[in-house]
Scaffold this motif. Sequence first.
Motif, short mmCIF file in Angstrom:
data_model
loop_
_atom_site.label_atom_id
_atom_site.label_comp_id
_atom_site.label_asym_id
_atom_site.label_seq_id
_atom_site.Cartn_x
_atom_site.Cartn_y
_atom_site.Cartn_z
N ALA A 179 -5.26 0.15 2.27
CA ALA A 179 -4.91 1.55 2.56
C ALA A 179 -6.09 2.25 3.24
O ALA A 179 -5.92 2.97 4.23
CB ALA A 179 -4.52 2.28 1.28
N GLU B 173 -6.57 3.98 7.03
CA GLU B 173 -7.06 5.35 7.21
C GLU B 173 -8.24 5.38 8.17
O GLU B 173 -8.38 6.31 8.96
CB GLU B 173 -7.49 5.94 5.86
N THR C 252 0.84 -1.21 0.00
CA THR C 252 0.00 0.00 0.00
C THR C 252 0.87 1.26 0.00
O THR C 252 0.42 2.33 -0.39
CB THR C 252 -0.93 0.06 1.23
N ARG C 253 2.10 1.16 0.51
CA ARG C 253 3.04 2.28 0.63
C ARG C 253 2.49 3.40 1.52
O ARG C 253 2.93 4.55 1.45
CB ARG C 253 3.40 2.85 -0.75
N GLU C 254 1.51 3.07 2.34
CA GLU C 254 0.89 4.07 3.21
C GLU C 254 1.41 3.97 4.65
O GLU C 254 1.47 4.96 5.35
CB GLU C 254 -0.64 3.86 3.23
N TYR C 255 1.77 2.78 5.06
CA TYR C 255 2.15 2.56 6.46
C TYR C 255 3.67 2.69 6.63
O TYR C 255 4.44 2.06 5.89
CB TYR C 255 1.69 1.16 6.90
N LYS C 256 4.09 3.49 7.61
CA LYS C 256 5.53 3.77 7.79
C LYS C 256 6.03 3.37 9.18
O LYS C 256 7.11 3.77 9.60
CB LYS C 256 5.80 5.26 7.58
#
Length: 201
Positions: free
Chosen positions: A191, A195, A97-101
């Motif tokens: 993703a 959110e 998703t490249r959203e979670y860091k």
Amino acid sequence: MHHAQSIARLITELGKLPGVGPKTAQRLTYHLLNSPRENSLALSKAIREAVDKVTYCSVCSNFTDIDPCFICRDEKRDKSIICVVEEPGDIVAIEKTREYKGHYHVLQGIISPIDGIGPEQLKVKELLARITHQPKDNLEVIIALGSSVEGEATSMYLAKILRPLGIKVTRIAHGLPVGGALEYADEVTLAKAFEGRIELF
């Protein structure tokens, strides 16, 4: 016997893989035997190398061939967020998703009394140990388990033992189908689930 012994053995071993029935195992075996020798040997070598080198990360229990894993070693990731997942494959799904860091913690399963799996068989003690050694001020634990009965029970159990520690406990929103496994969800659904995560009480 319909096959030579070595062929029958390969079919049997391939048939032990999840989702591989006898016919698929036979097709895979024939494919490997009809492929160039170097291709089949490369597969064999890759399997042996993975089995010999891959272990669990001593921090998060993800699969890794270098300990700690590349995610736990990444200084750019947010140490104040720990996402709890059922198995290593779930990390791959979330990373797409490249959203979670933030960081992760793999439970290595979920509570399932019918299968004889309780909290003691999971990496719950390790999660508590990690939390104990971190500042609690801004710490958030995101529970990202599937929406099966077992996933729900595990989420509630974790919330119950984590809330008294004074940390924020949330779970991902379930735009995921009920009973669906996390690793099969598409990137957009995951993703949106992150959110829309909610706090667990």
